[in-house]
Design a protein around this motif. Structure first.
Motif, mmCIF file in Angstrom:
data_model
loop_
_atom_site.group_PDB
_atom_site.id
_atom_site.type_symbol
_atom_site.label_atom_id
_atom_site.label_comp_id
_atom_site.label_asym_id
_atom_site.label_seq_id
_atom_site.Cartn_x
_atom_site.Cartn_y
_atom_site.Cartn_z
ATOM 1 N N SER A 171 2.017 -5.953 2.727
ATOM 2 C CA SER A 171 1.371 -6.054 1.573
ATOM 3 C C SER A 171 0.128 -6.591 2.066
ATOM 4 O O SER A 171 -0.894 -6.118 1.106
ATOM 5 C CB SER A 171 2.038 -7.469 0.629
ATOM 6 N N THR A 228 1.393 -10.031 -6.714
ATOM 7 C CA THR A 228 1.180 -8.511 -6.199
ATOM 8 C C THR A 228 1.572 -7.502 -6.955
ATOM 9 O O THR A 228 1.776 -6.439 -6.845
ATOM 10 C CB THR A 228 1.953 -8.705 -4.684
ATOM 11 N N THR A 229 2.386 -7.930 -8.125
ATOM 12 C CA THR A 229 3.107 -7.015 -9.001
ATOM 13 C C THR A 229 2.083 -6.534 -10.141
ATOM 14 O O THR A 229 0.930 -7.132 -10.207
ATOM 15 C CB THR A 229 4.010 -7.941 -9.909
ATOM 16 N N PRO A 230 2.346 -5.282 -10.774
ATOM 17 C CA PRO A 230 1.480 -4.867 -11.685
ATOM 18 C C PRO A 230 1.236 -5.828 -12.871
ATOM 19 O O PRO A 230 0.117 -5.659 -13.549
ATOM 20 C CB PRO A 230 2.263 -3.553 -12.162
ATOM 21 N N THR A 241 -2.879 -10.918 -11.531
ATOM 22 C CA THR A 241 -2.581 -9.818 -10.811
ATOM 23 C C THR A 241 -3.378 -9.538 -9.702
ATOM 24 O O THR A 241 -4.791 -9.708 -10.002
ATOM 25 C CB THR A 241 -2.098 -8.723 -11.264
ATOM 26 N N SER A 243 -4.725 -6.519 -9.280
ATOM 27 C CA SER A 243 -5.434 -5.753 -9.747
ATOM 28 C C SER A 243 -6.546 -6.491 -10.841
ATOM 29 O O SER A 243 -7.646 -5.862 -10.940
ATOM 30 C CB SER A 243 -4.478 -4.664 -10.508
ATOM 31 N N TYR A 250 -3.744 -2.322 -7.094
ATOM 32 C CA TYR A 250 -2.875 -2.822 -6.042
ATOM 33 C C TYR A 250 -1.615 -3.004 -6.860
ATOM 34 O O TYR A 250 -1.590 -3.579 -7.814
ATOM 35 C CB TYR A 250 -3.614 -4.117 -5.691
ATOM 36 N N ASP A 251 -0.343 -2.806 -5.761
ATOM 37 C CA ASP A 251 0.849 -2.986 -6.419
ATOM 38 C C ASP A 251 1.920 -2.941 -5.130
ATOM 39 O O ASP A 251 1.970 -1.931 -4.360
ATOM 40 C CB ASP A 251 1.478 -1.700 -7.277
ATOM 41 N N SER A 252 2.306 -4.113 -4.813
ATOM 42 C CA SER A 252 3.260 -4.222 -3.969
ATOM 43 C C SER A 252 4.435 -5.227 -4.099
ATOM 44 O O SER A 252 4.103 -6.448 -4.285
ATOM 45 C CB SER A 252 2.723 -4.722 -2.685
ATOM 46 N N THR A 253 5.772 -4.818 -4.448
ATOM 47 C CA THR A 253 6.903 -5.634 -4.515
ATOM 48 C C THR A 253 8.031 -5.560 -3.819
ATOM 49 O O THR A 253 8.498 -4.367 -3.395
ATOM 50 C CB THR A 253 7.238 -5.440 -6.145
#
Length: 327
Positions: A171, A228-230, A241, A243, A250-253
């Motif tokens: 991440s 880090t979630t949408p 977020t 983003s 950005y998206d990392s889960t």
């Protein structure tokens, strides 16, 4: 006489068919013995805690006990290898995290299993949000300020993560690539120690899972820059977020799902998927899981298979670009 014989034969055949029909459900009934659920992390971790919360519902639904077998090590590869090599009879399945199912094939030079060939997806289980936090003494108070400061002072801000090759490490790599910054990465053995050293000022920042930082954020001991979630998290609705805060897209889960050996019968996979979905849909179970900072995310075997494929491709690019390798 011939007519009588034909009648006897017909009666015998009918009886045989009836017996076979009665016997067939019993032969196909699953499960008929306890099921071993391999957990690829040690007791006490998020995946282990979630599984143990599900056990009462699973045992009731399946009519057989589900027995947890913790097999940690090598970023999940040890436990996942145990699952892949187990007899494909439906009586060994396992809980495996994102790393072993999507990233490790790009991180490790040699793998003891092939995710696509040796494993069969059963169900998505849960997702774990990450949050970028910092010591309150760091001058930057928003993510945009932090990115600007990192660009003016490249290689000066330090960031802790939960260990080389972990989802938190990746991440950070994704953040650095997308934000165009250079940070000094400091690996720790887990999120907890990383969060504690960010509080103590030994490092400036930390990328940690939500359960490790939630209380410290609420207490003001850590600055939460972004999740880090949408979408924003219900536990931290005021935290934007990535983003929203300055890194669009950005998206990392973190996530983990249940898999079985590749040749496991479809009936066993379907039965376990139903049991897991029912357990994860229970409002009390959902509340208990969310109290851990984890989000229940049941899904079909096909959905998990598709997700593994997309995540593998995504992280392969990040790992290659950052030149991350695990010996």
């Amino acid at each position: 006489m011939r007519t009588k014989i034909r009648m006897l034969v017909a009666a015998a055949l009918a009886a045989g068919i009836a017996v076979a029909a009665l016997a067939q459900p019993a032969a196909e009934k699953y499960p008929r013995q306890p099921i071993r659920m391999v957990v690829t992390f040690p007791p006490g971790g998020s995946s282990d805690a979630v599984v143990r919360m599900l056990l009462p519902r699973l045992n009731e639904s399946l009519g057989q006990p589900v027995i947890v077998d913790n097999r940690p090590g090598a970023g999940g590869n040890i436990g996942t290898s145990v699952i892949a090599k187990a007899p494909p009879d439906g009586y060994t399945m396992g809980v495996v995290a994102a790393g072993a199912l999507s990233a490790n094939s790009s991180l490790y030079a040699q793998m003891p299993f092939d995710v696509q060939k040796d494993l069969r997806p059963v169900s998505m289980l849960a997702s774990i949000p990450f949050v970028l936090v910092g010591n309150p003494a760091v001058p930057a108070k928003t993510l945009k300020d932090l990115i600007a400061r990192a660009k003016v002072h490249p290689g000066q801000l330090s960031v802790a993560h939960g260990g080389n090759g972990t989802a938190m490490h990746l991440s950070i790599a994704l953040f650095s690539q997308m934000a165009g910054v250079k940070l000094v990465e400091v690996p720790y053995k887990g999120s907890g120690p990383a969060a504690l050293d960010a509080i103590g000022g030994q490092v400036d920042l930390a990328m940690v899972d939500l359960p490790s930082a939630l209380q410290q954020i609420r207490a003001g001991k850590l600055t939460a820059y972004a999740v880090t979630t949408p979408k924003r998290l219900s536990q931290l609705p005021e935290v934007p977020t990535m983003s929203e805060a300055g890194v669009p897209g950005y998206d990392s889960t973190g996530w983990f799902g249940v898999v079985a050996p590749a040749a496991t019968p479809t009936g066993a996979v379907a039965r376990m998927n139903v049991a897991l979905t029912e357990a994860l849909s229970d409002p009390v179970v959902q509340a208990n899981i969310r109290n851990l900072g984890v989000e229940p995310t049941p899904g079909s075997p096909e959905e998990l298979a598709s997700f593994i494929t997309s995540e593998t491709a995504k992280w392969a690019k990040v790992i290659k670009q950052s030149n991350i390798k695990i010996d």
